[in-house]
Scaffold this active site. Structure first.
Site, PDB file in Angstrom:
ATOM      1  N   HIS A 138       0.833  -1.205   0.000  1.00  0.00           N
ATOM      2  CA  HIS A 138       0.000   0.000   0.000  1.00  0.00           C
ATOM      3  C   HIS A 138       0.865   1.252   0.000  1.00  0.00           C
ATOM      4  O   HIS A 138       1.891   1.333   0.687  1.00  0.00           O
ATOM      5  CB  HIS A 138      -0.927   0.007   1.218  1.00  0.00           C
ATOM      6  CG  HIS A 138      -2.152   0.831   1.001  1.00  0.00           C
ATOM      7  ND1 HIS A 138      -2.148   2.200   1.128  1.00  0.00           N
ATOM      8  CD2 HIS A 138      -3.409   0.484   0.632  1.00  0.00           C
ATOM      9  CE1 HIS A 138      -3.367   2.663   0.864  1.00  0.00           C
ATOM     10  NE2 HIS A 138      -4.144   1.641   0.553  1.00  0.00           N
ATOM     11  N   HIS A 139       0.437   2.235  -0.783  1.00  0.00           N
ATOM     12  CA  HIS A 139       1.209   3.474  -0.929  1.00  0.00           C
ATOM     13  C   HIS A 139       1.263   4.263   0.381  1.00  0.00           C
ATOM     14  O   HIS A 139       2.115   5.144   0.548  1.00  0.00           O
ATOM     15  CB  HIS A 139       0.587   4.339  -2.028  1.00  0.00           C
ATOM     16  CG  HIS A 139       1.592   5.171  -2.772  1.00  0.00           C
ATOM     17  ND1 HIS A 139       2.756   5.649  -2.198  1.00  0.00           N
ATOM     18  CD2 HIS A 139       1.614   5.629  -4.050  1.00  0.00           C
ATOM     19  CE1 HIS A 139       3.433   6.353  -3.079  1.00  0.00           C
ATOM     20  NE2 HIS A 139       2.768   6.355  -4.206  1.00  0.00           N
ATOM     21  N   SER A 140       0.381   3.970   1.319  1.00  0.00           N
ATOM     22  CA  SER A 140       0.413   4.663   2.604  1.00  0.00           C
ATOM     23  C   SER A 140       1.672   4.332   3.388  1.00  0.00           C
ATOM     24  O   SER A 140       2.062   5.080   4.284  1.00  0.00           O
ATOM     25  CB  SER A 140      -0.814   4.281   3.446  1.00  0.00           C
ATOM     26  OG  SER A 140      -0.840   2.883   3.675  1.00  0.00           O
ATOM     27  N   ASN A 313       6.156   8.103   2.791  1.00  0.00           N
ATOM     28  CA  ASN A 313       6.074   8.904   1.570  1.00  0.00           C
ATOM     29  C   ASN A 313       6.691  10.270   1.794  1.00  0.00           C
ATOM     30  O   ASN A 313       6.327  10.982   2.740  1.00  0.00           O
ATOM     31  CB  ASN A 313       4.607   9.064   1.155  1.00  0.00           C
ATOM     32  CG  ASN A 313       4.038   7.790   0.586  1.00  0.00           C
ATOM     33  OD1 ASN A 313       4.211   7.493  -0.585  1.00  0.00           O
ATOM     34  ND2 ASN A 313       3.366   7.009   1.416  1.00  0.00           N
TER      35      ASN A 313
END
Length: 519
Positions: A138-140, A313
């Site tokens: 997941h990009h989180s 991120n």
């Protein structure tokens, strides 16, 4: 317990059934010569020994009560490897097209938020004898650069697998966070964020001033192409999307692209942008769908320091003019390069303040509701957009990697399209290659159309190869330049010499006779 930043959490809140927010990779491996084992079991055994090396693999989400604040990461001591690591066999003949279709389906499904947010699939049955490996997280919890750092944990730099120290036993078994503890942590985290914002105000003022000066310096003369971009025109890519995907890949030698960029006066990034510009321009023109205004690319840029390997991120974005309204390739190439460099110059000045956490009470339920409304109301088709397509360039490992003794030959990214930008073109370097991947909503860009754009990317590269070098362009410009103006005395002499002469009359004065004699 670790709090998600507002940027990390936004990838959770903007996720809907149509827009899974995970990033992935497709890797191809050459098995060792004479290999007769079970590669799936070898991979799973290797992962079992190394899970503790990466927090991405061993943590899961704990949401806040009533979603009043961002969730937190907590450790998961009960990871089911048989769930997270799976095996799939392609049907005969096992072509690359079949592999692309499988990746499209695997990438379309949401990750289970009750578990650590990652999955991996070992894929056999390819007609060339290779084994494929697909992973998604997941990009989180991971951006493109952090994903490369994760790869360094999972993979080796030689066929021999390195030994890893075993995980240490944890002594807080069965620990769960209570409601009161979660709320207390949320309040404390918000206080820290507001304090950090206040401390950053002087730096922010200085950065904004510097960025303003850069913008002023980028003003172009009247009639010249502006470096300040407006909103993007409407295109077929600016639409609401479904969860169905199309996927295709392309691999090119990185050294050739670097040399080409130097020769024609650009960078590898400029070459990539120019290739995408030409391919999209041709694709839309052939369907009479090319907007009169230029297409604009939304381009993520990393804010991460050189020594920062944290699994979160740290990214912002710039907008690059793809100059699709310019038919002449040399002029288009110059416009793309100028736009890209100008945008990066502004981001460099704003880097100290970009990505700063801004706590917002109730952000989870508010943002999730807005994301669902935006997709299902078809506002993406009606509202103006900041960009038409997503184009990303991620630096990857420079050396060949190995996993469970097999050598990785290709390392393709698998990315995220979203409502309003249904096509994502991501490029990643790996071991001397530049790996392109197109991930799109299949309703907007079918699998066949995705392959068509890949073909146009190849054609665009050949067109760029035929551009004159920087030295040749300078020589041509010098030859075409007008001759410098003559000084006044020289002009007069030239005019006098050009005047037709008549037969001299009888000299009336000594001066006239002298002049005639000289003539």
């Amino acid at each position: 317990m670790e709090h998600l930043s507002s940027m990390d959490a936004s990838f959770l809140h903007f996720e809907t059934a149509e827009t899974p927010m995970h990033v992935g990779s497709l890797m191809l491996f050459d098995l060792p010569e004479g290999y007769e084992g079970d590669y799936y079991e070898d991979v799973k055994a290797m992962l079992a020994k190394r899970l503790h090396l990466s927090s991405v693999l061993t943590r899961k989400l704990a949401p806040m009560p009533f979603e009043l604040a961002e969730p937190v990461w907590i450790d998961d001591d009960d990871i089911d490897l048989d769930y997270h690591v799976r095996s799939v066999s392609l049907r005969r003949p096992g072509t690359l097209a079949q592999l692309h279709q499988l990746i499209s389906r695997l990438h379309a499904t949401l990750l289970d938020r009750s578990r650590p947010l990652w999955e991996m699939v070992v894929i056999d049955g390819l007609d060339n004898g290779q084994v494929a490996f697909y992973s998604k997280a997941h990009h989180s919890g991971v951006d493109g650069k952090a994903g490369v750092e994760l790869a360094k944990v999972l993979y080796d730099v030689s066929p021999r697998m390195r030994e890893v120290a075993p995980a240490r036993r944890k002594r807080d078994g069965g620990y769960q966070l209570g409601v009161a503890e979660l709320l207390q942590a949320a309040v404390a985290n918000s206080a820290r964020q507001y304090k950090k914002v206040a401390e950053l105000l002087p730096t922010a003022a200085k950065a904004l001033g510097a960025a303003g000066k850069v913008l002023v310096s980028q003003r172009t003369p009247k009639g010249a192409r502006s470096l300040n971009l407006g909103l993007s025109p409407k295109s077929i890519f600016n639409d609401s999307i479904t969860n169905q995907r199309s996927y295709s890949t392309l691999s090119l030698p990185l050294a050739d692209l670097k040399a080409l960029g130097t020769r024609v006066g650009g960078t590898v990034n400029t070459i990539v942008m120019a290739m995408c510009s030409s391919a999209l321009r041709r694709f839309l023109s052939e369907r009479e769908l090319l907007p009169k205004q230029t297409l604009i690319a939304s381009v993520p840029v990393s804010l991460r320091g050189a020594d920062d390997s944290s699994m979160n991120n740290q990214v912002s974005g710039i907008r690059v003019d793809l100059a699709t309204d310019i038919a002449d390739l040399p002029e288009r190439f110059k416009a793309i390069h100028a736009s890209s460099e100008a945008a990066k110059a502004v981001v460099r000045e704003l880097k100290p303040v970009l990505g700063v956490d801004m706590p917002v009470t109730g952000a989870p339920w508010l943002m999730t509701g807005l994301a669902s409304l935006y997709g299902r109301s078809k506002l993406a088709r009606r509202l103006p957009q900041i960009g038409n397509v997503l184009i990303s360039n991620v630096p990857g490992p420079a050396m060949p990697l190995y996993m469970a003794g097999a050598r990785m030959t290709h390392y393709y990214p698998v990315s995220i399209p979203y409502h309003g930008m249904a096509l994502n073109i991501t490029v990643q370097s790996y071991a001397g290659s530049l790996e392109f991947a197109l991930t799109a909503c299949r309703r907007v860009l079918s699998q066949e159309e995705s392959y068509e754009i890949v073909g146009y990317l190849r054609d665009a590269l050949e067109e760029i190869r035929r551009l004159p070098s920087v030295e040749q362009s300078a020589d041509v410009a010098a030859a075409a330049a007008p001759l410098p103006a003559l000084p006044e005395p020289a002009k007069a002499a030239k005019k006098k010499a050009a005047k037709p002469t008549a037969k001299p009359a009888a000299a009336k004065t000594r001066g006239n006779a002298t002049a005639s004699g000289m003539h």
